[in-house]
Every structure is written in C-alpha cells, then in structure tokens.
Design a protein around this motif. Structure first.
Motif, mmCIF file in Angstrom:
data_model
loop_
_atom_site.group_PDB
_atom_site.id
_atom_site.type_symbol
_atom_site.label_atom_id
_atom_site.label_comp_id
_atom_site.label_asym_id
_atom_site.label_seq_id
_atom_site.Cartn_x
_atom_site.Cartn_y
_atom_site.Cartn_z
ATOM 1 N N SER A 87 44.097 -4.368 23.199
ATOM 2 C CA SER A 87 44.789 -5.469 23.868
ATOM 3 C C SER A 87 43.955 -6.164 24.935
ATOM 4 C CB SER A 87 46.079 -4.956 24.508
ATOM 5 O OG SER A 87 45.778 -3.945 25.467
ATOM 6 N N GLY A 88 42.685 -5.747 25.099
ATOM 7 C CA GLY A 88 41.891 -6.282 26.196
ATOM 8 C C GLY A 88 40.562 -6.892 25.794
ATOM 9 N N PRO A 89 40.524 -7.895 24.896
ATOM 10 C CA PRO A 89 39.243 -8.504 24.526
ATOM 11 C C PRO A 89 38.587 -9.171 25.727
ATOM 12 C CG PRO A 89 41.053 -9.887 23.775
ATOM 13 C CD PRO A 89 41.664 -8.607 24.273
ATOM 14 N N VAL A 90 37.265 -9.149 25.742
ATOM 15 C CA VAL A 90 36.520 -9.696 26.878
ATOM 16 C C VAL A 90 35.388 -10.592 26.381
ATOM 17 C CG1 VAL A 90 37.047 -7.701 28.333
ATOM 18 C CG2 VAL A 90 34.930 -7.729 26.991
ATOM 19 N N GLN A 91 34.783 -11.300 27.340
ATOM 20 C CA GLN A 91 33.632 -12.134 27.038
ATOM 21 C C GLN A 91 32.626 -12.038 28.180
ATOM 22 O OE1 GLN A 91 34.719 -16.331 26.954
ATOM 23 N NE2 GLN A 91 36.382 -15.969 28.403
ATOM 24 N N ILE B 63 31.548 -9.072 32.896
ATOM 25 C CA ILE B 63 32.672 -9.095 31.957
ATOM 26 C C ILE B 63 33.819 -9.940 32.515
ATOM 27 C CG2 ILE B 63 34.456 -7.676 30.878
ATOM 28 C CD1 ILE B 63 31.762 -7.324 29.570
ATOM 29 N N ARG B 64 34.404 -10.766 31.633
ATOM 30 C CA ARG B 64 35.589 -11.546 31.982
ATOM 31 C C ARG B 64 36.634 -11.397 30.891
ATOM 32 N NH1 ARG B 64 31.578 -15.050 31.431
ATOM 33 N NH2 ARG B 64 32.715 -16.400 29.997
ATOM 34 N N LYS B 65 37.894 -11.487 31.258
ATOM 35 C CA LYS B 65 38.948 -11.471 30.252
ATOM 36 C C LYS B 65 38.792 -12.667 29.323
ATOM 37 C CE LYS B 65 42.464 -9.048 32.978
ATOM 38 N NZ LYS B 65 43.829 -9.126 33.559
ATOM 39 N N MET B 66 39.177 -12.491 28.076
ATOM 40 C CA MET B 66 39.054 -13.565 27.102
ATOM 41 C C MET B 66 40.430 -13.971 26.570
ATOM 42 S SD MET B 66 37.083 -13.690 23.429
ATOM 43 C CE MET B 66 38.306 -12.588 22.667
ATOM 44 N N PRO B 67 40.871 -15.190 26.840
ATOM 45 C CA PRO B 67 42.115 -15.668 26.225
ATOM 46 C C PRO B 67 41.950 -15.722 24.705
ATOM 47 C CG PRO B 67 41.432 -17.100 28.039
ATOM 48 C CD PRO B 67 40.287 -16.166 27.759
ATOM 49 N N GLU B 68 42.976 -15.358 23.973
ATOM 50 C CA GLU B 68 42.881 -15.339 22.514
ATOM 51 C C GLU B 68 42.530 -16.711 21.939
ATOM 52 O OE1 GLU B 68 42.448 -12.977 20.704
ATOM 53 O OE2 GLU B 68 43.751 -11.269 21.087
ATOM 54 N N ASP B 69 42.985 -17.780 22.580
ATOM 55 C CA ASP B 69 42.664 -19.121 22.080
ATOM 56 C C ASP B 69 41.158 -19.392 22.090
ATOM 57 O OD1 ASP B 69 45.240 -19.816 21.501
ATOM 58 O OD2 ASP B 69 45.504 -21.208 23.171
ATOM 59 N N LEU C 42 33.711 -9.178 22.942
ATOM 60 C CA LEU C 42 33.883 -7.801 22.485
ATOM 61 C C LEU C 42 35.369 -7.492 22.384
ATOM 62 C CD1 LEU C 42 31.439 -7.709 24.957
ATOM 63 C CD2 LEU C 42 31.047 -5.588 23.688
ATOM 64 N N ARG C 43 35.737 -6.864 21.283
ATOM 65 C CA ARG C 43 37.129 -6.440 21.125
ATOM 66 C C ARG C 43 37.189 -5.190 20.258
ATOM 67 N NH1 ARG C 43 40.177 -11.238 19.462
ATOM 68 N NH2 ARG C 43 41.870 -9.823 19.953
ATOM 69 N N ARG C 44 38.205 -4.376 20.526
ATOM 70 C CA ARG C 44 38.428 -3.150 19.762
ATOM 71 C C ARG C 44 39.241 -3.477 18.514
ATOM 72 N NH1 ARG C 44 36.388 1.891 20.600
ATOM 73 N NH2 ARG C 44 36.904 1.761 22.816
ATOM 74 N N LEU C 45 38.822 -2.957 17.362
ATOM 75 C CA LEU C 45 39.587 -3.119 16.131
ATOM 76 C C LEU C 45 40.581 -1.963 16.012
ATOM 77 C CD1 LEU C 45 36.711 -4.182 13.697
ATOM 78 C CD2 LEU C 45 38.399 -5.648 14.831
ATOM 79 N N PRO C 46 41.842 -2.262 15.722
ATOM 80 C CA PRO C 46 42.871 -1.218 15.812
ATOM 81 C C PRO C 46 42.793 -0.141 14.740
ATOM 82 C CG PRO C 46 43.830 -3.293 15.067
ATOM 83 C CD PRO C 46 42.423 -3.596 15.485
ATOM 84 N N ARG C 47 42.457 -0.471 13.507
ATOM 85 C CA ARG C 47 42.474 0.538 12.436
ATOM 86 C C ARG C 47 41.237 1.418 12.459
ATOM 87 N NH1 ARG C 47 44.104 -3.647 9.039
ATOM 88 N NH2 ARG C 47 42.159 -3.535 7.864
ATOM 89 N N SER C 48 40.070 0.799 12.483
ATOM 90 C CA SER C 48 38.821 1.560 12.409
ATOM 91 C C SER C 48 38.374 2.098 13.761
ATOM 92 C CB SER C 48 37.712 0.667 11.837
ATOM 93 O OG SER C 48 37.495 -0.445 12.702
#
Length: 375
Positions: free
Chosen positions: A249-253, A81-87, A296-302
């Motif tokens: 707040s912590g999407p990864v790749q 796992i690595r952090k994913m920049p939003e860009d 992978l990222r968490r969706l805030p509402r669901s």
C-alpha cells in the motif's frame, strides 16, 4: 496445495494431551517451513479503481515532466524517498513513439543485452504485466484498451500493436510489458531463509548507465551499489530497512542524476573517466544531465519489488531558459565531495561548463538566495 484441518492426520499420530498437541503443532510448522510449503501471507491485490482516467489526454502535446533533482545547499547523501500518488505511477509524454521505436530495435538486434530474467522471477513478471495492463487501461483508456472487449489481449494504439496478455503468451511477458510503458522494468526478490538481501532477478533496460545486464542479473543490491562512493557507509542500512518494510500500500518514488558528455541512452560500457577515452574534448553542447525518475512498489502475490526507471537526457544548455534551476545545478555539483565528483566524472566537463555558466549567468543569483544571504 492441500488444506489440512489439523496437524495429526499429516503426522500420522494421535492427540494424547495438550502438551503434545502444542509440540506437534510446532513440529508441523517447522516441517512445512523446511520444505518451503508454508502458505504465503495473503495480501490484497493492487487497487487502481480510484485513479483518474484521462480521456482528453493528448500525448503529442505533453513534454517530459521537468524533474530537476538538485538543490542549493550542502551535499547530503540520502535515499530521497517520497510518497507516490497512484495517478503518477506510469507517465506518458511526447517521446513515447520515439523511445518505443528504439526499444523495438534493441529487441530485434540485441535482445540478450536489453533484457534478462531468471526462472524464479516468472510469477513476478506475469504479475507485473497484469498490473501494468490494469493501470494503463484505466488511466489512459484512449491509448490502451482490450480490443473488442477481449481481456486476453491489449491494444496499444500509439504503436498499433496488439499483445496477448494471458497464458500461453505469444511473447515473453517482460518483453510485452516493456512495449507498453516508457520506464525500464526491474524485479527485485528477497533471498531465501536467513538471506534478507534483495537480488535483481529480471530486467528490461533500454537505459543502462554504464553497466551490462547480462553481467548484473542475479546480483544482490549491495553488489550493484558497491562502486557508488559512500553508499556502504551512508545508505546500505537505510536501504536494507526500506526494502524490508516496503508495503504493498506504500509505493514510492525518487530521483537521481548523473552527467555524461554525449547523448547515448543505451550505455553498457562504463562512462569515460579520463580525457584519453574521449575522441575529442567535450563541448558544453555535448554535456547531458542524465536524470532518472524511479518508482518502487511491492507486488502482492509474489512479494517481489517492482523497480521502474525512466531515464531522461537533458542538454545542460537547455537550462539557460531556467536560470534559477541552472543556478541550483551549479551550486549542487560544486557541493559534491571529491569522491562523488570523481565518480560523476566532473573533471571531464567542469572547465567547459564553468566557462559557459559564467558567460550566460553573468553573476545572476536568484532572489530567494539573495534574501537568504541578506544581500
């Protein structure tokens, strides 16, 4: 859902004292939890305001990013796992139109085989489409925009298609999302009550790697990964912990790779495991490195996890122009333990690959490896 100012009107009782007050509060929470009407924890929506818009981006001059997910050294089975920049979330390259043409052919001819969703995923699917639209229109405004400023539609100028992106939808929102991005889309949701497993609840998969989405939909992750050697011993606990703790707040790749002896992208049937399943012996020109870039990222509402996968098919012979990477690939596949080598069907392509490798490399060793070995 109604908002109550206190527990007593709901329970129809008076408040005789602080002890009873505390007990009534506890009882009410238990009742609310039992009937699944507790409010979801409030999470901030995904914020793409800081991503960089690329107004001068020319997709026709942008080849696929050269991910090379293998390394020299001892085999280690990790999540990587690595952090994913939003860009970097949703990427585009010059295979876009070709792959979208293929996706649309699958939608027309094999819709049930390419996407499936269970009813419990509806909210997460709509949320997925919402955030994909927000991202694409901000990151790539030349190619994706709201026609005439109408927020209920998105124009995809690369395919010339316009999609309605609000209720009532004209196409299923998962189908719409798949016609905007290059990644396959998977929605994972946690079980209820004490069940902390995550389940595949929706999927659009142009690039299945030896599995059928009609069979796999609804599976828990542990069942999906069951055939992978050493997964149970090495990765199940770390993966369970990762999914539980993944923050909005912590999407990864991460990346992974596999080998196959043809150029099939939409591979529902299991990959060949012995020579009797091949129409002819593989040539080195047939061998493909099937590698994936996964986000992978968490969706805030669901609270679902959005798992997106871009699949690349790289002819192994293309690495002849990247001798250091070819050396690293050769070292990596030869470091695999026997059970992993068998799982990746190394026995089908090993001999022809080794013969070709010896010929084109002619004993070449990268300078960094020569320094490490002291030669």
């Amino acid at each position: 859902m109604a908002v109550y100012s206190g527990f007593y009107p709901l329970l129809g009782i008076a408040a005789p004292g602080s002890l009873f007050l505390a007990f009534a509060g506890y009882l009410c929470i238990v009742v609310l939890q039992h009937f699944n009407i507790v409010r979801k924890p409030k999470r901030e929506p995904l914020d793409f305001s800081n991503i960089t818009a690329v107004h001068d981006f020319d997709i026709t001059k942008t080849p696929p990013y050269p991910y090379r997910p293998w390394r020299v050294g001892k085999f280690h089975m990790t999540m990587g796992i690595r952090k994913m920049p939003e860009d970097d979330w949703l990427s585009l390259d010059n295979l876009y139109v070709e792959e979208q043409t293929f996706r649309n052919k699958l939608i027309r001819e094999r819709k049930d085989a390419v996407y499936q969703c269970l009813p419990a995923s509806n909210e997460a699917i709509e949320e997925t489409l919402e955030y994909i639209v927000k991202y694409l229109t901000k990151r790539y405004p030349t190619y994706f925009f709201h026609p005439k400023g109408n927020p209920h539609f998105i124009q995809n100028s690369l395919t010339g298609k316009t999609f309605k992106i609000s209720v009532p939808f004209e196409q299923h929102p998962l189908e719409v999302a798949a016609q905007l991005v290059m990644e396959d889309i998977n929605i994972l949701m946690e079980g209820s009550g004490s069940d902390t497993d995550y389940y595949l609840m929706a999927s659009f998969s142009m690039g299945p790697a030896g599995w059928d989405i009609q069979e796999r939909i609804g599976f828990p992750l542990r069942r999906i990964h069951y055939p992978v050697p050493m997964w149970q011993q090495k990765l199940r606990k770390p993966m369970d912990k990762f999914f539980t703790n993944l923050a909005v707040s912590g999407p990864v790749q991460r990346n992974s790779y596999f080998m196959q002896v043809d150029d099939t992208m939409f591979q529902q049937m299991p990959f060949p495991s012995d020579f009797s399943q091949l129409s002819s012996p593989p040539r080195v020109e047939d061998i493909r490195i099937r590698h994936e870039r996964q986000t992978l990222r968490r969706l805030p509402r669901s609270n679902a996890i959005l798992f997106m996968v871009r699949t690349y098919l790289l002819p192994v012979v293309a690495l002849v122009k990247e001798r250091d990477n070819l050396y690293a690939f050769h070292q990596a596949v030869n470091a695999m333990p026997p059970e992993m080598a068998k799982y990746k069907a190394k026995h089908l392509w090993e001999d022809v690959f080794e013969e070709w490798y010896a010929e084109v490399m002619d004993g070449y060793v990268p300078e960094s490896e020569r320094e490490d070995s002291g030669s």
